[in-house]
Design a protein around this motif. Structure first.
Motif, PDB file in Angstrom:
ATOM      1  N   ILE A   1       0.834  -1.206   0.000  1.00 11.70           N
ATOM      2  CA  ILE A   1       0.000   0.000   0.000  1.00 11.70           C
ATOM      3  C   ILE A   1       0.867   1.254   0.000  1.00 11.70           C
ATOM      4  O   ILE A   1       0.627   2.195  -0.756  1.00 11.70           O
ATOM      5  CB  ILE A   1      -0.966  -0.015   1.198  1.00 11.70           C
ATOM      6  CG1 ILE A   1      -2.010  -1.118   0.999  1.00 11.70           C
ATOM      7  CG2 ILE A   1      -1.641   1.336   1.379  1.00 11.70           C
ATOM      8  CD1 ILE A   1      -2.851  -1.385   2.226  1.00 11.70           C
ATOM      9  N   ILE A   2       1.899   1.265   0.834  1.00 12.09           N
ATOM     10  CA  ILE A   2       2.796   2.425   0.903  1.00 12.09           C
ATOM     11  C   ILE A   2       3.531   2.611  -0.421  1.00 12.09           C
ATOM     12  O   ILE A   2       3.639   3.733  -0.932  1.00 12.09           O
ATOM     13  CB  ILE A   2       3.781   2.280   2.078  1.00 12.09           C
ATOM     14  CG1 ILE A   2       3.031   2.375   3.402  1.00 12.09           C
ATOM     15  CG2 ILE A   2       4.871   3.337   2.007  1.00 12.09           C
ATOM     16  CD1 ILE A   2       3.867   2.042   4.620  1.00 12.09           C
TER      17      ILE A   2
ATOM     18  N   ALA B   1       2.525   1.658  -3.322  1.00 14.50           N
ATOM     19  CA  ALA B   1       1.556   2.096  -4.337  1.00 14.50           C
ATOM     20  C   ALA B   1       1.283   3.594  -4.216  1.00 14.50           C
ATOM     21  O   ALA B   1       1.111   4.279  -5.227  1.00 14.50           O
ATOM     22  CB  ALA B   1       0.264   1.301  -4.191  1.00 14.50           C
ATOM     23  N   LEU B   2       1.238   4.089  -2.982  1.00 11.12           N
ATOM     24  CA  LEU B   2       1.020   5.528  -2.788  1.00 11.12           C
ATOM     25  C   LEU B   2       2.162   6.357  -3.364  1.00 11.12           C
ATOM     26  O   LEU B   2       1.945   7.456  -3.873  1.00 11.12           O
ATOM     27  CB  LEU B   2       0.851   5.841  -1.299  1.00 11.12           C
ATOM     28  CG  LEU B   2      -0.441   5.333  -0.656  1.00 11.12           C
ATOM     29  CD1 LEU B   2      -0.418   5.608   0.843  1.00 11.12           C
ATOM     30  CD2 LEU B   2      -1.644   5.992  -1.296  1.00 11.12           C
ATOM     31  N   PHE B   3       3.380   5.835  -3.276  1.00 11.73           N
ATOM     32  CA  PHE B   3       4.536   6.560  -3.815  1.00 11.73           C
ATOM     33  C   PHE B   3       4.759   6.301  -5.299  1.00 11.73           C
ATOM     34  O   PHE B   3       5.626   6.905  -5.900  1.00 11.73           O
ATOM     35  CB  PHE B   3       5.806   6.201  -3.034  1.00 11.73           C
ATOM     36  CG  PHE B   3       5.831   6.782  -1.649  1.00 11.73           C
ATOM     37  CD1 PHE B   3       5.704   8.146  -1.439  1.00 11.73           C
ATOM     38  CD2 PHE B   3       5.987   5.965  -0.551  1.00 11.73           C
ATOM     39  CE1 PHE B   3       5.725   8.688  -0.169  1.00 11.73           C
ATOM     40  CE2 PHE B   3       6.016   6.487   0.729  1.00 11.73           C
ATOM     41  CZ  PHE B   3       5.882   7.849   0.920  1.00 11.73           C
ATOM     42  N   GLY B   4       4.007   5.373  -5.877  1.00 14.47           N
ATOM     43  CA  GLY B   4       4.104   5.121  -7.304  1.00 14.47           C
ATOM     44  C   GLY B   4       5.106   4.062  -7.697  1.00 14.47           C
ATOM     45  O   GLY B   4       5.455   3.953  -8.869  1.00 14.47           O
TER      46      GLY B   4
ATOM     47  N   THR C   1       5.241   0.881  -8.657  1.00 10.69           N
ATOM     48  CA  THR C   1       4.311  -0.185  -9.022  1.00 10.69           C
ATOM     49  C   THR C   1       4.956  -1.562  -8.985  1.00 10.69           C
ATOM     50  O   THR C   1       4.314  -2.533  -8.617  1.00 10.69           O
ATOM     51  CB  THR C   1       3.723   0.072 -10.414  1.00 10.69           C
ATOM     52  OG1 THR C   1       4.793   0.233 -11.342  1.00 10.69           O
ATOM     53  CG2 THR C   1       2.859   1.320 -10.413  1.00 10.69           C
TER      54      THR C   1
ATOM     55  N   ALA D   1       5.246  -2.520  -5.325  1.00  9.48           N
ATOM     56  CA  ALA D   1       3.913  -2.744  -4.777  1.00  9.48           C
ATOM     57  C   ALA D   1       3.350  -4.077  -5.250  1.00  9.48           C
ATOM     58  O   ALA D   1       2.749  -4.820  -4.468  1.00  9.48           O
ATOM     59  CB  ALA D   1       2.971  -1.608  -5.186  1.00  9.48           C
TER      60      ALA D   1
END
Length: 58
Positions: A13-14, A16-19, A21, A24
């Motif tokens: 999740i963290i 994914a928030l920072f991009g 991919t 993530a």
């Protein structure tokens, strides 16, 4: 093992928030595998517990 699955889910999740991919997706895949292993072990031990308890009561 469930703690490790939750740990990798949080990492996914963290990331994914920072991009990130790729990171993530990797962490999510690891979390998914660990979660399903945990569920299978839980069911197996639940069945074993019922079998043993039935034999002890009889």
């Amino acid at each position: 093992m469930l703690k490790m699955a939750l740990f990798f889910a949080v990492i996914a999740i963290i990331a994914a928030l920072f991009g990130f991919t790729g990171v993530a997706a990797g962490a999510a895949a690891i979390a998914k595998v660990l979660f399903f292993i945990f569920v299978v072990l839980c069911v197996v031990f639940l069945v074993i517990g019922f079998v043993v308890a039935k034999k002890v009561v009889d």
